[in-house]
Design a protein around this motif. Structure first.
Motif, mmCIF file in Angstrom:
data_model
loop_
_atom_site.group_PDB
_atom_site.id
_atom_site.type_symbol
_atom_site.label_atom_id
_atom_site.label_comp_id
_atom_site.label_asym_id
_atom_site.label_seq_id
_atom_site.Cartn_x
_atom_site.Cartn_y
_atom_site.Cartn_z
ATOM 1 N N GLN A 1 33.903 34.995 30.117
ATOM 2 C CA GLN A 1 34.184 36.219 29.368
ATOM 3 C C GLN A 1 35.344 36.984 29.989
ATOM 4 O OE1 GLN A 1 29.949 37.791 29.376
ATOM 5 N NE2 GLN A 1 30.681 38.640 27.449
ATOM 6 N N MET A 2 35.231 37.192 31.288
ATOM 7 C CA MET A 2 36.257 37.946 31.995
ATOM 8 C C MET A 2 36.385 37.364 33.394
ATOM 9 S SD MET A 2 36.477 42.053 32.814
ATOM 10 C CE MET A 2 36.657 42.511 31.085
ATOM 11 N N ALA A 3 37.608 37.240 33.861
ATOM 12 C CA ALA A 3 37.860 36.713 35.199
ATOM 13 C C ALA A 3 38.421 37.816 36.079
ATOM 14 C CB ALA A 3 38.838 35.544 35.138
ATOM 15 N N VAL A 4 38.249 37.646 37.377
ATOM 16 C CA VAL A 4 38.924 38.525 38.325
ATOM 17 C C VAL A 4 39.886 37.660 39.124
ATOM 18 C CG1 VAL A 4 37.117 38.302 40.095
ATOM 19 C CG2 VAL A 4 38.658 40.254 40.141
ATOM 20 N N TRP A 5 41.108 38.125 39.233
ATOM 21 C CA TRP A 5 42.157 37.384 39.928
ATOM 22 C C TRP A 5 43.214 38.381 40.366
ATOM 23 C CZ3 TRP A 5 41.356 32.689 41.563
ATOM 24 C CH2 TRP A 5 42.415 31.888 41.988
ATOM 25 N N GLN A 6 44.260 37.884 40.993
ATOM 26 C CA GLN A 6 45.379 38.753 41.316
ATOM 27 C C GLN A 6 46.189 39.021 40.056
ATOM 28 O OE1 GLN A 6 47.177 36.215 44.187
ATOM 29 N NE2 GLN A 6 45.886 36.906 45.875
ATOM 30 N N SER B 1 46.455 43.741 43.373
ATOM 31 C CA SER B 1 45.694 42.949 44.342
ATOM 32 C C SER B 1 44.451 42.355 43.703
ATOM 33 C CB SER B 1 45.297 43.823 45.535
ATOM 34 O OG SER B 1 46.433 44.198 46.260
ATOM 35 N N VAL B 2 43.848 43.101 42.803
ATOM 36 C CA VAL B 2 42.692 42.622 42.049
ATOM 37 C C VAL B 2 42.877 43.065 40.601
ATOM 38 C CG1 VAL B 2 40.195 42.734 41.747
ATOM 39 C CG2 VAL B 2 41.157 42.754 44.060
ATOM 40 N N SER B 3 42.821 42.114 39.685
ATOM 41 C CA SER B 3 42.946 42.422 38.259
ATOM 42 C C SER B 3 41.753 41.867 37.495
ATOM 43 C CB SER B 3 44.225 41.809 37.676
ATOM 44 O OG SER B 3 45.325 42.653 37.859
ATOM 45 N N LEU B 4 41.352 42.584 36.470
ATOM 46 C CA LEU B 4 40.358 42.078 35.526
ATOM 47 C C LEU B 4 41.101 41.469 34.353
ATOM 48 C CD1 LEU B 4 37.778 45.026 35.410
ATOM 49 C CD2 LEU B 4 37.703 42.965 36.800
ATOM 50 N N LEU B 5 40.695 40.254 33.974
ATOM 51 C CA LEU B 5 41.382 39.532 32.914
ATOM 52 C C LEU B 5 40.405 39.210 31.789
ATOM 53 C CD1 LEU B 5 43.344 37.122 35.264
ATOM 54 C CD2 LEU B 5 44.249 39.135 34.108
ATOM 55 N N PRO B 6 40.330 40.064 30.755
ATOM 56 C CA PRO B 6 39.474 39.754 29.606
ATOM 57 C C PRO B 6 39.985 38.495 28.928
ATOM 58 C CG PRO B 6 40.341 42.017 29.508
ATOM 59 C CD PRO B 6 41.083 41.305 30.567
ATOM 60 N N ASN B 7 39.116 37.538 28.708
ATOM 61 C CA ASN B 7 39.531 36.264 28.118
ATOM 62 C C ASN B 7 39.652 36.403 26.604
ATOM 63 O OD1 ASN B 7 40.030 33.641 27.408
ATOM 64 N ND2 ASN B 7 38.237 32.765 28.409
ATOM 65 N N GLN C 1 43.671 35.258 31.137
ATOM 66 C CA GLN C 1 43.414 36.132 29.991
ATOM 67 C C GLN C 1 43.677 35.412 28.670
ATOM 68 O OE1 GLN C 1 46.059 36.164 31.973
ATOM 69 N NE2 GLN C 1 47.517 37.773 31.417
ATOM 70 N N TRP C 2 44.416 34.290 28.707
ATOM 71 C CA TRP C 2 44.702 33.527 27.482
ATOM 72 C C TRP C 2 44.965 32.068 27.826
ATOM 73 C CZ3 TRP C 2 48.759 37.796 26.516
ATOM 74 C CH2 TRP C 2 49.731 37.791 27.513
ATOM 75 N N PRO C 3 44.051 31.384 28.492
ATOM 76 C CA PRO C 3 44.307 30.015 28.966
ATOM 77 C C PRO C 3 44.574 29.006 27.859
ATOM 78 C CG PRO C 3 41.976 30.574 29.198
ATOM 79 C CD PRO C 3 42.697 31.844 28.860
ATOM 80 N N VAL C 4 43.950 29.189 26.700
ATOM 81 C CA VAL C 4 44.154 28.243 25.595
ATOM 82 C C VAL C 4 45.556 28.397 25.020
ATOM 83 C CG1 VAL C 4 43.341 27.518 23.324
ATOM 84 C CG2 VAL C 4 41.687 28.145 25.097
#
Length: 629
Positions: free
Chosen positions: A493-498, A341-347, A523-526
């Motif tokens: 730096q880090m996003a929060v998303w599902q 439901s909530v995830s931390l995504l280190p970029n 976590q890896w948009p590029v």
């Protein structure tokens, strides 16, 4: 399930001669006046017959307006997702079946022959035929002024563009150079791969068919820069803002933006009927009222919506249950289909070289994960009704294994401290926060799209968990467009998303969510952009595990049997769990579904998510109706 040398064709399941077609009362006047043909002339010769009793549902009655609330103009895109008219689509059991199509044949997951319904028409009465596919292929996808990079990547296999051919006015074929097992699932997606367009309507906006003088006039009227922008604006069906654009969905838009209320009316040429011959949908119209996101729950609780899921989260559940006592509402809890439901995504692509190096070290990701007290998150935010888990698939999927959910998801601050020490982050500064190698405080700015109070509530608890192991968390909320732009630019730096969009997959659904394949993967948009753009933008992954996931995805795409795909899914899920590319918290979280107490044919218990159920779409909202008072 599509396997090698499989050919599937599904036609109407009820003998049509036994059906007496019934006209919707709201269209009867137009039929009497002769401005609309009678129903038998509007339907395909072989309409899709929905046998409601066989589905455990009741035969409905025609109802008036269905009221819903949206937070802004862009949410009109929910209607084609809810309506869910697709060439092929998922049913409630997540099995693919023809919908707009009369049937299809799939050979070796490489050659797809699509059969249209004879007599099927667009909402303006024009024929829906192979010519609409040919226009999309020839005049859109292969027109360099409209598609500068050529046909979309979903139509390219082994670097070769699919071969398209018209077999006859009701049959088209797509032949790939190598297996493309996710071709049909992409047609069934909430935002589907679009293969056709209403050519009779769209040619007026195309330079090959319209005079330059008329195009210039239309460009000015529609306030765009050129004919290419004009064509793109007028053909856009995913966000239905052009009331004149013919549609095949259950409801057609009647309101052009800007507006405070958007009306969608029944499509008089819709291809589905119930087993009694009543043309669907049962609701004559859907009325979307615009309200700020902050008050959608309150308005729903006062009875201003007949059906509401959008804009409501689990923290609103108590309010909705109280509203049941005062208004004719009923609230059910469905299960969300996200991996978390909530995830931390280190970029892993962030610009800061120190943080980028740390985030690309699996010890850092594992440390952050085991520092989180998921039991507390579940108890405080979900009343203990969710499942404490890594970001992974749910037990509802036949691919599930318990070790995926438990991987690096235990609460173990001692292990987190040991991993952080092992990384060399042993020095401490003010507030007992660790120091980075360059002397800065180990503070992570976690950015949100500012659309969910739950995300902030969860982050506030995680902030305390991280401080206990010497990591400072700072929460920053921005608008979604700004948020995504910053992520693509490496500024986040880090996003929060599902978590994973589809946590209830079958082996025959694509595992692309587990590999860097999209710019939307924060976590890896590029890296995701590099893949999605066919290597024309972004940067190639330079991390072995990310490269391995892409290689496994390529193996899945080249597979021809379900057992092969099952093994590949397993390898990808194990690697995903071990590497903690997305730090999950709680999944299978309840999603409140609020509806008028008189509404029928909507499940009390179901899965809810963007993929694969298209929110409400897999449950056929065109069959929902209001019982008599």
């Amino acid at each position: 399930m599509i396997t090698r040398r499989t050919a599937l064709t599904l036609l109407a399941s009820v003998a049509l001669p036994s059906i007496s077609f019934a006209e919707a009362p709201s269209l009867a006047a137009e039929v009497r006046l002769g401005t609309l043909p009678p129903l038998p002339e509007r339907l395909p010769r072989n309409p899709r017959v929905v046998d409601l009793p066989a589905m455990g549902r009741s035969t409905g009655r025609y109802s008036g307006s269905l009221r819903m609330l949206i937070s802004g103009q862009r949410d009109v895109r929910l209607i084609p997702i809810y309506s869910y008219a697709r060439l092929v689509g998922y049913n409630a059991d997540l099995r693919l079946a023809p919908d707009l199509l009369a049937g299809f044949e799939a050979e070796d997951d490489r050659i797809y022959t699509l059969h249209l319904r004879e007599g099927h028409r667009w909402s303006d009465g024009s024929p829906f035929t192979a010519a609409d596919f040919e226009y999309c292929w020839r005049d859109m996808m292969n027109n360099p002024e409209l598609y500068r990079g050529g046909p979309p990547v979903d139509l390219i296999a082994d670097g070769k563009v699919v071969a398209f051919e018209v077999i006859d006015p009701l049959t088209v074929r797509y032949t790939f150079a190598s297996p493309m097992p996710d071709f049909l699932p992409k047609l069934a997606a909430p935002l589907p791969l679009i293969l056709f367009a209403p050519h009779q309507y769209m040619r007026q906006f195309h330079a090959s068919y319209q005079t330059p003088e008329k195009l210039a006039e239309l460009v000015e009227i529609n306030r765009v820069d050129d004919w290419q922008s004009l064509h793109a604006k007028m053909v856009r069906s995913i966000r239905p803002e052009n009331p004149d654009l013919p549609t095949l969905e259950a409801w057609r838009p009647r309101t052009a933006p800007p507006a405070e209320q958007f009306v969608f009316e029944r499509n008089p040429y819709y291809h589905r009927v119930d087993q009694m011959g009543q043309q669907l949908p049962y609701f004559d119209r859907i009325v979307l009222a615009v309200a700020s996101a902050e008050i959608i729950a309150a308005k729903t609780a006062t009875g201003e919506s007949d059906l509401q899921a959008n804009g409501i989260t689990f923290p609103d559940y108590t309010l909705m249950k109280q509203a049941e006592k005062q208004h004719p509402l009923k609230v059910s809890l469905w299960r969300r289909t996200q991996g978390s439901s909530v995830s931390l995504l280190p970029n892993l692509n962030c610009n800061d070289p120190v943080w980028r190096k740390l985030f690309q070290d699996v010890r850092m990701r594992r440390a952050l994960s085991v520092a989180i007290n998921r039991k507390e998150l579940n108890k405080v935010n979900f009343f203990g009704l969710g499942r404490e888990s890594a970001d992974t698939i749910l037990p509802d999927s036949q691919l599930y294994k318990p070790e995926y959910a438990s991987a690096w998801a235990q609460y173990d601050p001692d292990l987190a401290n040991a991993l952080l020490d092992e990384l060399g982050l042993t020095e401490r500064g003010g507030g007992n926060i660790r120091l980075l190698p360059d002397g800065r405080q180990a503070g992570i700015v976690v950015e949100t799209a500012g659309e969910s109070t739950m995300e902030v509530d969860v982050l506030e608890l995680i902030t305390d968990h991280m401080r206990d192991v010497g990591i400072a968390i700072y929460i920053r909320s921005t608008q979604r467009d700004v948020f995504r732009s910053r992520a693509m630019g490496g500024e986040v730096q880090m996003a929060v998303w599902q978590g994973l969009d589809n946590a209830v997959p079958t082996a025959d659904m694509s595992p692309d969510g587990l590999a860097p394949t999209s710019a939307d993967q924060l976590q890896w948009p590029v890296w995701g952009t590099w893949y999605a753009s066919a290597q024309t933008a972004g940067k190639a992954p330079d991390m072995p595990e990310a490269i391995q996931l892409i290689e496994l995805l390529h193996r899945w795409r080249a597979s021809t049997t379900t057992p092969q795909r099952t093994r590949i899914w397993g390898e990808m899920l194990r690697l995903w769990a071990d590497q903690v590319f997305s730090i999950g918290t709680v999944n299978a979280a309840p999603q409140p579904i609020v509806r008028a107490v008189r509404m029928r044919n909507i499940p009390n218990d179901a899965l809810y998510g963007f993929t694969p159920t298209s929110f409400l779409g897999a449950y056929m909202p065109d069959t929902f109706y209001m019982a008599r008072e």
